[in-house]
Design an enzyme around this catalytic site. Structure first.
Site, PDB file in Angstrom:
ATOM      1  N   GLU A   4      55.601  86.483  72.446  1.00  0.00           N
ATOM      2  CA  GLU A   4      54.972  85.684  73.496  1.00  0.00           C
ATOM      3  C   GLU A   4      56.034  84.956  74.324  1.00  0.00           C
ATOM      4  OE1 GLU A   4      53.114  83.898  70.156  1.00  0.00           O
ATOM      5  OE2 GLU A   4      51.124  84.037  71.044  1.00  0.00           O
ATOM      6  N   ASP A 191      41.929  88.587  71.905  1.00  0.00           N
ATOM      7  CA  ASP A 191      40.802  89.125  71.127  1.00  0.00           C
ATOM      8  C   ASP A 191      39.597  88.209  71.273  1.00  0.00           C
ATOM      9  OD1 ASP A 191      42.965  87.747  69.243  1.00  0.00           O
ATOM     10  OD2 ASP A 191      40.984  87.212  68.492  1.00  0.00           O
TER      11      ASP A 191
HETATM   12  N1  ADE Z   1      46.062  84.477  68.008  1.00  0.00           N
HETATM   13  C1  ADE Z   1      45.548  85.484  68.712  1.00  0.00           C
HETATM   14  N2  ADE Z   1      44.260  85.717  68.344  1.00  0.00           N
HETATM   15  C2  ADE Z   1      43.964  84.830  67.374  1.00  0.00           C
HETATM   16  C3  ADE Z   1      42.820  84.570  66.583  1.00  0.00           C
HETATM   17  N3  ADE Z   1      41.700  85.269  66.723  1.00  0.00           N
HETATM   18  N4  ADE Z   1      42.889  83.571  65.673  1.00  0.00           N
HETATM   19  C4  ADE Z   1      44.022  82.860  65.528  1.00  0.00           C
HETATM   20  N5  ADE Z   1      45.126  83.064  66.235  1.00  0.00           N
HETATM   21  C5  ADE Z   1      45.106  84.036  67.161  1.00  0.00           C
END
Ligand code: ADE
Length: 233
Positions: A4, A191
């Site tokens: 990142e 996500d």
């Molecule tokens: N980083 C990226 N997606 C995530 C998620 N669903 N939970 C925690 N950290 C994350």
């Protein structure tokens, strides 16, 4: 994570500090430079000496932030990274959210006073002009130490009205509050938390796209912040 941070090092024209501005044994890696009349330090948690992967989660985040605040004395902390987003709160893959508040969702301490301490909910400094200028979505960022979640985590995220789920911001908020330093958070969605796919699959598929979204958002955000008071943000 470095995946990142490193694209931002490139787009902000930063240089790796040798030695790191944060002394060992802390494994933090720092990058520095100047843009738009402000000094910028990008600080990563570094790697775990035992497992060889990036240090993640609220403990490394709080330690890194505390040490960075002591070493660098910044006017502002910006927590930048990827996250899960709630479709019910308007999140789509690749969106960048600005935080309106922070909370923990995995610190369950059912004792008087400690229950609220565990969640440690706090508001973020309002940044309506920054949000409008960069057309960012906004919402509460909830932090925990797992990529997945259990029912109790879910219940707490709903209680906190979370739009974003990640693994660092609440630890950073705690360390920034100790120093009285204002904090912004910009989180790119990899996500969908309330979707039907495992977070790890979507995360790996979308990490590069989310890192690009941060690359497009963070430099203009810093340009917007440069030379302004907090009240002007
Ligand atoms: N980083 C990226 N997606 C995530 C998620 N669903 N939970 C925690 N950290 C994350």
């Amino acid at each position: 994570m470095e995946a990142e941070g490193l694209p931002l090092v490139e787009s902000l024209g930063l240089r790796r500090d040798e030695p790191s501005r944060i002394a060992p044994p802390a494994p933090c890696v720092t990058f520095s430079g100047s843009r738009h009349g402000i000094d910028i330090h990008l600080v990563c948690n570094g790697k775990c000496a035992v497992h060889g992967v990036d240090n993640v989660g609220t403990v490394p985040a709080a330690l890194t932030t505390y040490l960075a605040l002591q070493a660098l004395r910044p006017d502002l902390v910006v927590s930048v990274g990827t996250a899960g987003g709630f479709a019910a709160r308007g999140a789509k893959i690749g969106d960048v959210f600005v935080a309106t508040g922070f909370a923990n969702h995995d610190r369950r301490i059912p004792l008087p006073g400690f229950d609220k301490y565990g969640v440690w909910a706090c508001g973020a400094h309002p940044v309506p002009n920054l949000q409008k200028a960069l057309k960012l979505k906004e919402g509460v960022v909830s932090s925990g130490n797992s990529l997945d979640y259990c029912q109790q985590d879910w219940d707490q995220m709903v209680a906190s009205s979370a739009a974003i789920k990640e693994m660092e911001a609440a630890g950073i908020a705690w360390a920034a509050a100790l120093h009285g330093t204002p904090l912004l958070a910009l989180k790119a969605v990899t996500d969908i938390v309330d979707g039907d796919r495992p977070a790890q699959d979507e995360f790996l598929e979308n990490l590069a796209a989310a890192a690009r979204a941060l690359q497009e958002t963070v430099p203009p955000a810093l340009e917007f912040v440069a030379g302004k008071t907090l009240a002007e943000l």
